[in-house]
Design a protein around this motif. Structure first.
Motif, PDB file in Angstrom:
ATOM      1  N   ALA A 147     -14.162   0.769 -25.410  1.00 45.69           N
ATOM      2  CA  ALA A 147     -15.318   0.324 -24.987  1.00 45.69           C
ATOM      3  C   ALA A 147     -16.427   1.347 -25.302  1.00 45.69           C
ATOM      4  CB  ALA A 147     -15.290   0.368 -23.373  1.00 45.69           C
ATOM      5  N   ALA A 148     -16.409   2.779 -25.143  1.00 47.69           N
ATOM      6  CA  ALA A 148     -17.405   3.956 -25.407  1.00 47.69           C
ATOM      7  C   ALA A 148     -17.664   3.747 -26.968  1.00 47.69           C
ATOM      8  CB  ALA A 148     -16.513   5.053 -25.058  1.00 47.69           C
ATOM      9  N   ARG A 149     -16.792   3.386 -27.629  1.00 48.35           N
ATOM     10  CA  ARG A 149     -16.975   3.306 -29.141  1.00 48.35           C
ATOM     11  C   ARG A 149     -17.821   2.229 -29.464  1.00 48.35           C
ATOM     12  NH1 ARG A 149     -12.637   6.577 -29.376  1.00 48.35           N
ATOM     13  NH2 ARG A 149     -11.970   7.632 -31.200  1.00 48.35           N
ATOM     14  N   ASP A 183      -7.954   7.688 -35.074  1.00 50.07           N
ATOM     15  CA  ASP A 183      -8.204   7.082 -36.311  1.00 50.07           C
ATOM     16  C   ASP A 183      -8.052   5.622 -36.143  1.00 50.07           C
ATOM     17  OD1 ASP A 183      -8.800   9.499 -37.314  1.00 50.07           O
ATOM     18  OD2 ASP A 183      -6.959   9.840 -38.512  1.00 50.07           O
ATOM     19  N   LYS A 184      -6.905   5.110 -35.448  1.00 51.30           N
ATOM     20  CA  LYS A 184      -6.957   3.713 -35.449  1.00 51.30           C
ATOM     21  C   LYS A 184      -7.931   3.052 -34.493  1.00 51.30           C
ATOM     22  CE  LYS A 184      -2.458   2.377 -34.722  1.00 51.30           C
ATOM     23  NZ  LYS A 184      -1.099   2.392 -34.321  1.00 51.30           N
ATOM     24  N   ALA A 214     -12.677  -0.369 -33.868  1.00 54.46           N
ATOM     25  CA  ALA A 214     -14.216  -0.354 -33.431  1.00 54.46           C
ATOM     26  C   ALA A 214     -14.955  -0.873 -34.718  1.00 54.46           C
ATOM     27  CB  ALA A 214     -14.546   1.003 -32.708  1.00 54.46           C
ATOM     28  N   ARG A 215     -14.413  -0.170 -35.941  1.00 57.07           N
ATOM     29  CA  ARG A 215     -15.410  -0.737 -36.977  1.00 57.07           C
ATOM     30  C   ARG A 215     -15.144  -2.263 -37.397  1.00 57.07           C
ATOM     31  NH1 ARG A 215     -12.702   1.413 -41.919  1.00 57.07           N
ATOM     32  NH2 ARG A 215     -11.643  -0.476 -41.658  1.00 57.07           N
ATOM     33  N   ASP A 216     -13.989  -2.573 -37.137  1.00 61.14           N
ATOM     34  CA  ASP A 216     -13.760  -3.723 -37.644  1.00 61.14           C
ATOM     35  C   ASP A 216     -14.094  -4.952 -36.651  1.00 61.14           C
ATOM     36  OD1 ASP A 216     -12.279  -3.068 -39.819  1.00 61.14           O
ATOM     37  OD2 ASP A 216     -10.308  -3.530 -39.021  1.00 61.14           O
ATOM     38  N   ILE A 217     -14.228  -4.363 -35.495  1.00 61.91           N
ATOM     39  CA  ILE A 217     -14.907  -5.333 -34.481  1.00 61.91           C
ATOM     40  C   ILE A 217     -16.535  -5.204 -34.698  1.00 61.91           C
ATOM     41  CG2 ILE A 217     -15.601  -5.409 -32.022  1.00 61.91           C
ATOM     42  CD1 ILE A 217     -12.766  -4.583 -31.289  1.00 61.91           C
ATOM     43  N   ARG A 218     -16.893  -4.110 -34.897  1.00 65.77           N
ATOM     44  CA  ARG A 218     -18.489  -3.955 -35.005  1.00 65.77           C
ATOM     45  C   ARG A 218     -19.002  -4.785 -36.249  1.00 65.77           C
ATOM     46  NH1 ARG A 218     -18.627   1.212 -35.418  1.00 65.77           N
ATOM     47  NH2 ARG A 218     -18.115   2.277 -33.610  1.00 65.77           N
TER      48      ARG A 218
END
Ligand SMILES: Cc1cc2nc3c(=O)[nH]c(=O)nc-3n(C[C@H](O)[C@H](O)[C@H](O)COP(=O)(O)O)c2cc1C
Length: 161
Positions: A23-25, A147-148, A153-157
Motif C-alpha cells: 500500500a505504501a508503494r 524486489d518481489k 507494485a510496478r506491474d500494478i502501476r
C-alpha cells in the motif's frame, strides 16, 4: 491518481505486513478483512481454517471500505490448505459483482507458486488478475520481499494512471 485499495486478511501478521508495504508503494488505501469472532485462533482455529478452506466455507467477514469505490482492488491472503483463506474467499464472494480490475498476492509457509489460487480468484470474481505474486512466510519475516514487492507494485502501476 487512480484510487487503489489494498485489502487483506491475516491470521498471524505476515500478509498484513506485506499489505502495508505494498500500500505504501502504491499510495493506496488499506482495509482489513475482519471476523466478528476469533474463529481461526489457536490450534482449534488452525484446523478449522484448513477445514473451511477445503470445504469453501464462507465465514461472516467485516470490512470498513467498499471496494466498488476504487478503480483497482488489490487483495492479500494467506494460503490455507493450498487454497485461498476462507475469509478472503468470503470477501471476494460478497463483492464479486461490484468490483473492477483486481490484483492479488498470497503468503504461504512453503513459498510455492500456488497457481490454484489464481484459478480460484478467477472463478470467484470472473476476472483475471492484472498481476499476482506469491511470497513465503520466511521472506516476510526476514524482510526479504523488497524486489518481489517492487515488481508487483510496478506491474500494478502499469495498469493505473
Ligand atoms: C489454516 C492454515 C493452513 C495453511 N495451509 C498452508 C498450505 O497449504 N501451504 C503452505 O505453504 N502454508 C500453509 N499455511 C501457512 C501459512 O500460509 C503461512 O504461515 C502464512 O504466512 C500465514 O499468513 P498470515 O501470517 O498473514 O496469517 C497454513 C496456515 C494456516 C493457519
Amino acid at each position: 491518481m487512480t484510487k487503489v485499495l489494498v485489502a487483506y486478511f491475516s491470521r498471524s501478521g505476515t500478509t498484513e505486513e506485506l499489505a502495508h508495504q505494498l500500500a505504501a508503494r502504491l499510495s493506496a488505501e488499506i482495509d482489513v478483512i475482519r471476523l466478528p469472532s476469533p474463529a481461526y485462533a489457536g490450534v482449534v482455529g488452525y484446523w478449522r481454517g484448513i477445514w473451511h478452506a477445503l470445504r469453501h466455507h464462507l465465514p461472516d467477514v467485516a470490512c470498513q471500505r467498499d471496494p466498488a469505490d476504487y478503480a483497482l482492488l488489490v487483495f492479500g491472503s494467506p494460503v490455507w490448505a493450498g487454497r485461498l483463506s476462507a475469509p478472503v474467499r468470503a470477501y471476494l464472494t460478497r463483492f464479486a459483482g461490484h468490483i473492477g480490475p483486481i490484483a492479488a498476492f498470497w503468503v504461504s509457509g512453503s513459498g510455492l507458486a500456488y497457481p490454484a489460487l489464481a484459478r480460484e480468484i478467477e472463478e470467484l470474481t470472473g476476472r483475471v488478475p492484472l498481476a499476482t505474486s506469491s511470497f513465503s512466510r520466511r521472506e516476510v519475516l526476514e524482510g526479504a520481499t523488497g524486489d518481489k514487492l517492487d515488481v508487483l507494485a510496478r506491474d500494478i502501476r502499469a495498469h493505473v494512471s
